[in-house]
Structures are given as C-alpha cells and as structure tokens.
Design an enzyme around this catalytic site. Structure first.
Site, PDB file in Angstrom:
ATOM      1  N   ALA A   2       0.804  -1.220   0.000  1.00  0.00           N
ATOM      2  CA  ALA A   2       0.000   0.000   0.000  1.00  0.00           C
ATOM      3  C   ALA A   2       0.836   1.269   0.000  1.00  0.00           C
ATOM      4  O   ALA A   2       0.346   2.333  -0.380  1.00  0.00           O
ATOM      5  CB  ALA A   2      -0.931  -0.002   1.213  1.00  0.00           C
ATOM      6  N   ALA A   3       2.093   1.191   0.398  1.00  0.00           N
ATOM      7  CA  ALA A   3       2.931   2.390   0.476  1.00  0.00           C
ATOM      8  C   ALA A   3       3.474   2.832  -0.880  1.00  0.00           C
ATOM      9  O   ALA A   3       3.948   3.956  -1.020  1.00  0.00           O
ATOM     10  CB  ALA A   3       4.101   2.151   1.433  1.00  0.00           C
TER      11      ALA A   3
ATOM     12  N   ARG B  14       3.556   3.504  -5.213  1.00  0.00           N
ATOM     13  CA  ARG B  14       2.758   4.328  -6.131  1.00  0.00           C
ATOM     14  C   ARG B  14       1.480   3.610  -6.549  1.00  0.00           C
ATOM     15  O   ARG B  14       0.407   4.198  -6.596  1.00  0.00           O
ATOM     16  CB  ARG B  14       3.595   4.692  -7.361  1.00  0.00           C
ATOM     17  CG  ARG B  14       4.784   5.589  -7.043  1.00  0.00           C
ATOM     18  CD  ARG B  14       5.669   5.791  -8.265  1.00  0.00           C
ATOM     19  NE  ARG B  14       6.803   6.649  -7.950  1.00  0.00           N
ATOM     20  CZ  ARG B  14       7.917   6.227  -7.381  1.00  0.00           C
ATOM     21  NH1 ARG B  14       8.061   4.950  -7.071  1.00  0.00           N
ATOM     22  NH2 ARG B  14       8.896   7.063  -7.117  1.00  0.00           N
TER      23      ARG B  14
ATOM     24  N   THR C 255       5.808  -7.826 -10.025  1.00  0.00           N
ATOM     25  CA  THR C 255       6.658  -8.306 -11.117  1.00  0.00           C
ATOM     26  C   THR C 255       8.064  -8.589 -10.589  1.00  0.00           C
ATOM     27  O   THR C 255       8.386  -8.295  -9.440  1.00  0.00           O
ATOM     28  CB  THR C 255       6.726  -7.287 -12.262  1.00  0.00           C
ATOM     29  OG1 THR C 255       7.239  -6.034 -11.762  1.00  0.00           O
ATOM     30  CG2 THR C 255       5.344  -7.045 -12.860  1.00  0.00           C
TER      31      THR C 255
ATOM     32  N   ASN D 109      -0.115  -6.853 -16.442  1.00  0.00           N
ATOM     33  CA  ASN D 109      -0.676  -5.512 -16.568  1.00  0.00           C
ATOM     34  C   ASN D 109      -2.196  -5.617 -16.419  1.00  0.00           C
ATOM     35  O   ASN D 109      -2.813  -6.491 -17.015  1.00  0.00           O
ATOM     36  CB  ASN D 109      -0.312  -4.909 -17.929  1.00  0.00           C
ATOM     37  CG  ASN D 109      -0.581  -3.427 -18.003  1.00  0.00           C
ATOM     38  OD1 ASN D 109      -1.718  -2.986 -17.840  1.00  0.00           O
ATOM     39  ND2 ASN D 109       0.451  -2.650 -18.255  1.00  0.00           N
TER      40      ASN D 109
ATOM     41  N   HIS E  13       9.439   3.688 -19.031  1.00  0.00           N
ATOM     42  CA  HIS E  13       8.845   3.894 -17.713  1.00  0.00           C
ATOM     43  C   HIS E  13       9.635   4.949 -16.936  1.00  0.00           C
ATOM     44  O   HIS E  13      10.731   5.333 -17.331  1.00  0.00           O
ATOM     45  CB  HIS E  13       8.814   2.592 -16.917  1.00  0.00           C
ATOM     46  CG  HIS E  13       7.736   1.647 -17.338  1.00  0.00           C
ATOM     47  ND1 HIS E  13       7.880   0.793 -18.411  1.00  0.00           N
ATOM     48  CD2 HIS E  13       6.483   1.430 -16.854  1.00  0.00           C
ATOM     49  CE1 HIS E  13       6.768   0.076 -18.557  1.00  0.00           C
ATOM     50  NE2 HIS E  13       5.909   0.449 -17.633  1.00  0.00           N
ATOM     51  N   HIS E  14       9.074   5.351 -15.825  1.00  0.00           N
ATOM     52  CA  HIS E  14       9.678   6.349 -14.942  1.00  0.00           C
ATOM     53  C   HIS E  14      11.029   5.878 -14.394  1.00  0.00           C
ATOM     54  O   HIS E  14      11.348   4.681 -14.409  1.00  0.00           O
ATOM     55  CB  HIS E  14       8.726   6.657 -13.780  1.00  0.00           C
ATOM     56  CG  HIS E  14       8.269   5.424 -13.050  1.00  0.00           C
ATOM     57  ND1 HIS E  14       8.966   4.873 -12.007  1.00  0.00           N
ATOM     58  CD2 HIS E  14       7.205   4.609 -13.256  1.00  0.00           C
ATOM     59  CE1 HIS E  14       8.344   3.792 -11.569  1.00  0.00           C
ATOM     60  NE2 HIS E  14       7.267   3.602 -12.318  1.00  0.00           N
TER      61      HIS E  14
ATOM     62  N   LYS F  71      11.473   2.782 -11.706  1.00  0.00           N
ATOM     63  CA  LYS F  71      11.138   1.369 -11.958  1.00  0.00           C
ATOM     64  C   LYS F  71      12.391   0.511 -11.831  1.00  0.00           C
ATOM     65  O   LYS F  71      13.431   0.812 -12.429  1.00  0.00           O
ATOM     66  CB  LYS F  71      10.503   1.197 -13.335  1.00  0.00           C
ATOM     67  CG  LYS F  71       9.958  -0.208 -13.580  1.00  0.00           C
ATOM     68  CD  LYS F  71       9.076  -0.248 -14.817  1.00  0.00           C
ATOM     69  CE  LYS F  71       8.531  -1.656 -15.054  1.00  0.00           C
ATOM     70  NZ  LYS F  71       7.692  -2.132 -13.932  1.00  0.00           N
TER      71      LYS F  71
ATOM     72  N   GLY G  41       7.345  -5.996 -16.878  1.00  0.00           N
ATOM     73  CA  GLY G  41       6.572  -7.231 -16.933  1.00  0.00           C
ATOM     74  C   GLY G  41       5.614  -7.249 -18.105  1.00  0.00           C
ATOM     75  O   GLY G  41       5.367  -8.300 -18.709  1.00  0.00           O
ATOM     76  N   THR G  42       5.082  -6.073 -18.458  1.00  0.00           N
ATOM     77  CA  THR G  42       4.176  -5.978 -19.598  1.00  0.00           C
ATOM     78  C   THR G  42       4.901  -6.285 -20.899  1.00  0.00           C
ATOM     79  O   THR G  42       4.394  -6.998 -21.769  1.00  0.00           O
ATOM     80  CB  THR G  42       3.550  -4.579 -19.672  1.00  0.00           C
ATOM     81  OG1 THR G  42       2.805  -4.348 -18.472  1.00  0.00           O
ATOM     82  CG2 THR G  42       2.625  -4.442 -20.875  1.00  0.00           C
TER      83      THR G  42
END
Length: 268
Positions: free
Chosen positions: A10-11, A13, A101, A125, A156-157, A160, A166-167
């Site tokens: 939960a912490a 993004r 992932t 995804n 990606h940002h 990562k 994984g996608t």
C-alpha cells in the site's frame, strides 16, 4: 454484494492508486492496507495517505492481523512479500490478485503452485487497454507470421526497478507463442557493437527509463515496404488500479485455479 479488498504494498505508487480505486468503486470497500512492518506509515489512516480524507482504515504491517477482515487481497509488493502473503491467503482460503513483477523462475513456480488451493489471478498488466493489445498482438503475429521482424519498445519512470517491464515480457510471450518460438532462445535485450545482420526469428526488446513516464509500450512488425505498430500509453496509474479492482470483484466469484485479465475481460 460488496467485495472487501485488502491491499498489500500500500505504500507504493500503485498502492496509493489502489486505495483510491477501491474506495471510489461502488462495489468494493477498502478493508485493509498492508505495508512492511518497519514502515513509518503503520498506524496512518489509509484514506489520508491516499489523499481521500479520513476513512478509518489504519495501515498495518502484518497481513495476519487483518486476514479475517477482507475477501480478496490485491498484492503489488515485492516477490518475497507476495510469496509470504499468498501462503497466508491459501491457509485462509482468500483469493489473491497479484500485480507484483520481477519473480525469478523458481519464485514464479512457487507462486503458481497455490492455484490448486485458492483462486489466483496473475497479470503483467491490469489495464483494459493493454490486455486488448495482448489480444491484438496475438492476431497480428499470426496474420503477419515470419515475414515481419518484431521489436518491443517500452518506457517507464526513473524509479522502476525491473527491466524490461513485466508488460513488455508478457508481450514477448504472446508474440513468441503466436509465432511458435521459444522466447528464451530468441529474445534479444539490447544491442551494441558489430552484431551482424538481424536474425529473422529474433524478438528484440528496447528499454527506456526516465522522468515520470507511467508506461509506454509499442510493438513493431517490420517488413520491406511497410510497418505495423501496436501502441499503448498510460497517463495515470488509475488505468492499472481500476483494472485490478475489477479483477478482484470477478475473482471473488471463481473457484480455485489460475486466471489473468484475459479471463476477466472475456478475451479468451
């Protein structure tokens, strides 16, 4: 029937987006938010952390403390944490949606072994658009066949940690299956130097990291005289979190087994 959802990781993004998606969905309620036991967020109201205002759900550091409070777990944490969580879910017959992932082959095999005990949904995804792209890629690869070179690009940002995404790997698996190839033998992850002509059966991967890019994926089918591209660009993590919540609602109604978003969306 309202589905009570717990969120592991939960912490992060995605965790924050999942809190928002779960809270705003009329068919779900946020039952628990789980982080590492050492996290400074333990005890914080999950709604306030998610920017939603107080919702009287405290973030906890131990899934065992809340296992009786939820119907389905959505896990976007880490491979080690997910394996610990799925073990607890299996013991208590709780379905689990896994978005984590970076599993090793051995870790993934261990994860998949729980499909005989609980409903297990694993997807690279959770975006509806990306899963439609998986279907389109399968069709395109079968139609275009071996006469086209195939390359996968993803961005990606900067934060990562795994590469390729994984996608992107899942896109490669879909392509390899459609083309009757072994991805482990034909995948090329980056090129440098005098590498010679491109083997036709290669499936190449190119990775970009930087800024705050949520997720861009493009597959190119290239032949002499034409190129076909299938692209998906995500502008918000809500595209993924909304899909994961949709998957959790669906999974609650299923018997033990292994599922993915193709099953949820009826794309089989």
């Amino acid at each position: 029937m309202t589905t009570r959802i717990a969120i592991a990781g939960a912490a992060g993004r995605m965790g924050k987006a999942l809190i928002e998606s779960t809270h705003k969905n009329s068919d779900t309620t946020l039952a628990a938010a789980i982080v590492r036991p050492t996290s400074s967020l333990v005890g914080v109201d999950a709604g306030e952390f998610g920017g939603l205002g107080k919702i009287d759900v405290k973030i906890v550091g131990d899934i065992a403390a809340v296992v009786d409070q939820f119907d389905v777990l959505i896990d976007f944490s880490s491979p080690a944490a997910t394996l610990a969580n799925v073990k607890i879910c299996a013991a208590h017959k709780k379905p689990i949606v896994v978005g984590t992932t970076g599993f090793s082959d051995a870790e993934k095999a261990e994860l998949l072994s729980y499909q005989t005990q609980i409903p297990l949904l694993l997807s690279a995804n959770f975006s509806t658009g990306v899963n439609l792209c998986f279907k389109l890629l399968d069709i395109a690869a079968r139609v275009l066949g071996d006469e086209y070179d195939v390359e996968v690009y993803e961005a990606h940002h900067r934060h990562k940690v795994d590469s390729p995404s994984g996608t992107a790997v899942r896109m490669g698996e879909v392509l390899a299956n459609a083309l009757d190839r072994d991805l482990k033998k034909v995948a090329v992850y980056g090129r440098e130097g005098q590498i010679g002509a491109r083997p036709r059966d290669t499936i190449g991967f190119a990775t970009v990291r930087g800024g705050d890019v949520v997720g861009d994926h493009t597959v190119m089918f290239m032949a002499d005289g034409e190129r076909v591209e299938i692209t998906h660009k995500a502008s918000s993590r809500l595209a993924f979190s909304n899909g994961a919540v949709r998957a959790a609602i669906w999974l609650q109604q299923q018997k033990n087994g292994l599922f993915d978003m193709q099953d949820v969306l009826g794309l089989r």
